[in-house]
Write an enzyme that holds these catalytic residues in place. Sequence first.
Site, PDB file in Angstrom:
ATOM      1  N   ILE A  52     -21.051  22.004  -2.114  1.00 29.03           N
ATOM      2  CA  ILE A  52     -20.816  22.626  -3.415  1.00 29.03           C
ATOM      3  C   ILE A  52     -21.616  21.965  -4.525  1.00 29.03           C
ATOM      4  CG2 ILE A  52     -18.540  23.619  -2.974  1.00 29.03           C
ATOM      5  CD1 ILE A  52     -17.298  21.096  -4.132  1.00 29.03           C
ATOM      6  N   GLY A  53     -22.335  20.925  -4.214  1.00 27.26           N
ATOM      7  CA  GLY A  53     -23.103  20.338  -5.302  1.00 27.26           C
ATOM      8  C   GLY A  53     -23.887  19.135  -4.850  1.00 27.26           C
TER       9      GLY A  53
ATOM     10  N   GLY B 185     -25.098  15.519  -6.724  1.00 31.89           N
ATOM     11  CA  GLY B 185     -25.125  14.721  -7.952  1.00 31.89           C
ATOM     12  C   GLY B 185     -26.067  13.556  -7.807  1.00 31.89           C
ATOM     13  N   GLY B 186     -26.049  12.703  -8.804  1.00 26.55           N
ATOM     14  CA  GLY B 186     -26.944  11.568  -8.808  1.00 26.55           C
ATOM     15  C   GLY B 186     -26.716  10.630  -7.636  1.00 26.55           C
ATOM     16  N   PHE B 187     -25.515  10.626  -7.099  1.00 33.29           N
ATOM     17  CA  PHE B 187     -25.207   9.640  -6.073  1.00 33.29           C
ATOM     18  C   PHE B 187     -25.102  10.221  -4.680  1.00 33.29           C
ATOM     19  CE2 PHE B 187     -23.481   8.094 -10.072  1.00 33.29           C
ATOM     20  CZ  PHE B 187     -24.163   6.901 -10.173  1.00 33.29           C
TER      21      PHE B 187
ATOM     22  N   VAL C 224     -22.139  16.785  -2.465  1.00 34.76           N
ATOM     23  CA  VAL C 224     -20.693  16.986  -2.523  1.00 34.76           C
ATOM     24  C   VAL C 224     -20.305  18.182  -1.656  1.00 34.76           C
ATOM     25  CG1 VAL C 224     -18.719  17.341  -4.029  1.00 34.76           C
ATOM     26  CG2 VAL C 224     -20.722  16.131  -4.884  1.00 34.76           C
TER      27      VAL C 224
ATOM     28  N   LYS D  47     -17.691  13.354  -1.453  1.00 37.40           N
ATOM     29  CA  LYS D  47     -19.025  12.965  -1.905  1.00 37.40           C
ATOM     30  C   LYS D  47     -19.643  12.063  -0.849  1.00 37.40           C
ATOM     31  CE  LYS D  47     -19.984  12.615  -6.164  1.00 37.40           C
ATOM     32  NZ  LYS D  47     -20.927  12.679  -7.272  1.00 37.40           N
TER      33      LYS D  47
ATOM     34  N   ASP E  52     -23.355   7.948 -17.431  1.00 36.85           N
ATOM     35  CA  ASP E  52     -24.067   9.181 -17.078  1.00 36.85           C
ATOM     36  C   ASP E  52     -23.221  10.401 -17.428  1.00 36.85           C
ATOM     37  OD1 ASP E  52     -26.130  10.724 -16.208  1.00 36.85           O
ATOM     38  OD2 ASP E  52     -25.706  10.492 -14.084  1.00 36.85           O
TER      39      ASP E  52
END
Length: 660
Positions: free
Chosen positions: A348-349, A351-353, A356, A370, A467
């Site tokens: 679903i996504g 991110g920076g890390f 997800v 995550k 962030d």
Amino acid sequence: MASLYATIVLVLLFIFLSFSNHGEAAPTYTSHYCDNATSFTPNSTYQANIKALLSSLSSHTNSTKNGFYNTTAGRDPDLVYGTFLCRGDVSADLCRKCVEIACNDIAQRCVTEKLGVIWYDECTVRYSDQNIFSIIREVPGMDISSSKIIQGDKDGFNQLLSSLMKSLMNRVAYDDQSGKKFATGEANFTGSRTLYSLVQCTPDLNDALCFRCLQSAIASIPMCCDGKQGGRVLLPSCSIRYDMSLFYRLNGTASVVLPSPSSPNSTKQGAGKRKTSSSIIIAIVAPVVTSLVLLVLGLVVLRKKARKKYNAVPEENVVEDIDGLESLQFDLSTLEAAVNNFSSDNKIGEGGFGEVYKGKLRNAQEIAVKRLSKRSNQGTKEFKNELALLTKLQHRNLVRLLGFCLDGDEKLLVYEYVPNKSLDHFLFDPERQGDLDWSRRFKIIQGISRGLLYLHEDSPLRIIHRDLKASNILLDEDMNARISDFGLARIFGVDQNQTNTRRIVGTYGYMAPEYAMQGQFSMKSDVFSFGVLILEIISGKKNSSFHDSEGAEDLTSYSWKLWRDGTPLEMLDPKLRTNYSRNEVARCIHVGLLCVQEDPTKRPMMTTVVLMLDSCSVSLPQPQSPASFLCRGNESIPQGGKGLEELSNNEVSITELEPR
Ligand SMILES: *[C@@H]1O[C@H](CO)[C@@H](O)[C@H](O)[C@H]1NC(C)=O
Ligand SMILES: *[C@@H]1O[C@H](CO)[C@@H](O)[C@H](O)[C@H]1NC(C)=O
Ligand SMILES: *[C@@H]1O[C@H](CO)[C@@H](O)[C@H](O)[C@H]1NC(C)=O
Ligand SMILES: *[C@@H]1O[C@H](CO)[C@@H](O)[C@H](O)[C@H]1NC(C)=O
Ligand SMILES: *[C@@H]1O[C@H](CO)[C@@H](O)[C@H](O)[C@H]1NC(C)=O
Ligand SMILES: *[C@@H]1O[C@H](CO)[C@@H](O)[C@H](O)[C@H]1NC(C)=O
Ligand SMILES: *[C@@H]1O[C@H](CO)[C@@H](O)[C@H](O)[C@H]1NC(C)=O
């Protein structure tokens, strides 16, 4: 003539006193804090218990080996917890004296408060109605900065300070032989000038908690003491201090000597091995010179400036309980089953890390997993500790971390699932902008401000997000804002093995100039990002890819221009124009502009921001020109589209005053 004679006598007297006092000085009061949010009634059992506790602390100064003692008085619900801690270098005698004086002193200063802390130069005494043993507390905190400005190379000084603090922090947290969790250190600034510093944790903290507390204290230096020759950050669980003059005693304590930059091989020297000759000279000469200067000039040069920064609102105890860790750990197989083996359908996504995935546990609970990219170099134990602490943070405007899984290379974080997508999905999509009417947007702004206030000041740990951006704001089924990814910068930012690569975790367009340029992050750099978010929410436009025919190069300068021209409402998203509250919008723009001011000290704290947003009766100061960093400096930064995206996803190497 008589006055000259008197002066000479005074000088001699002072010198005499300086010598005779050396080593047996009286304890020096620094600061105190009484939490008046939690008070008790006079003559109550609780008050009697505080009295008993303080006298018990005073009478146990002989029964401590490491200068620390903890005890309780009374019984639930009037139980009081208390501790004292002496600075690691003070003699047993002075420690005893200091604790006695501090106990008397705090009894007079905090009359009806359930929580009190008093800091002396040589010792700290505190009590609370909440358990404070072996638990990290970062609020209430104090900082004090010297009034003297750094002479010379400020950047060099900051770098030196940062590396000295870092080596002391590692020393105390992970290489503490004395059991005192205390170390001092020195480093040559320029030829004849030496930087001295000291760090200390309460010895009841474990290694990881001590590290974490010091990290947090060190991260406050740019905020409190930037450009100053000396500074202190005093937190309940740890403290740090540095100065260009010697302020601690030299014998018997762990000391680190940073090598001069010219000698490439690092030599950490233990107690006793260090060369003391120059230091002893300083120790003797300094008081004499100081007294002369003080007398002859008749001026007190060292002015201390203490200010209260935090309102302690102890929420719940963050306990480092290893047993508790078990319940936070998920099996890899459980999670793999939940997210369908990380199938792309579940993604679903990103991110920076890491990526997800949405998943469902066997008990039907929906989760978001995550999958961290394999960049964190932190040891497993510290990693787990950090995560265990993050799971304790609970607030309706934060995404809740439920647990984690560490298995081989795989590092997974398990979050509660937040049904609606992130704010940027709505805000910057012409199709969906309409779903966010003004009252929703206002509620989202308020929600973010409260979540951020919690992270900064109201949670037991101080978290600087670093962030904050629209894609890190998730929306729940009632369209409440929930901040995500908090605390991760901390896990990834700390990179103890690499000394040369320094990482900025922020995102282009949201980063405060001092963070983007010098890597200095603080609560005020979060406030900056929050200001950008407000302006984006009002305008429906991205700061980083803003285009204006009239030449404003980013959203912040555009908003500022309209504000100056007296037409701030022109920036309002056209989709909102039919139905909005002029007052609320104007107030939000005003607050947004206060938050993006170039000078970090001018930006408000989140406490103030929340007040300003909630109440029309608070009068707001005039904002000053915002930072417009798109066209600053010599570097040409790519504008628009792909270039910016790349920049935000990559790690930019910039100096940062942050423990690595
Ligand atoms: C606590 O102290 C602050 C500042 O000293 C004051 O403004 C506030 O009204 C006090 N609150 C209570 C409940 O006494
Ligand atoms: C508390 O006790 C003191 C002395 O015992 C007394 O003078 C005072 O009036 C009492 N205060 C209250 C609020 O009862
Ligand atoms: C602690 O030790 C000192 C010196 O050894 C002694 O004078 C003092 O009375 C002791 N205090 C207590 C409370 O035992
Ligand atoms: C001091 O704290 C420890 C936990 O860190 C606790 O087990 C111990 O009972 C405390 N000592 C006293 C005298 O309360
Ligand atoms: C420090 O050294 C002095 C003399 O060199 C000694 O009297 C004193 O006890 C020492 N203090 C500590 C804490 O070791
Ligand atoms: C600091 O500089 C002085 C003189 O330049 C030198 O003697 C001393 O060894 C240096 N100390 C350290 C810790 O490098
Ligand atoms: C630094 O130390 C390493 C090993 O500790 C050694 O091999 C190297 O020669 C040293 N370099 C200098 C310049 O002393």
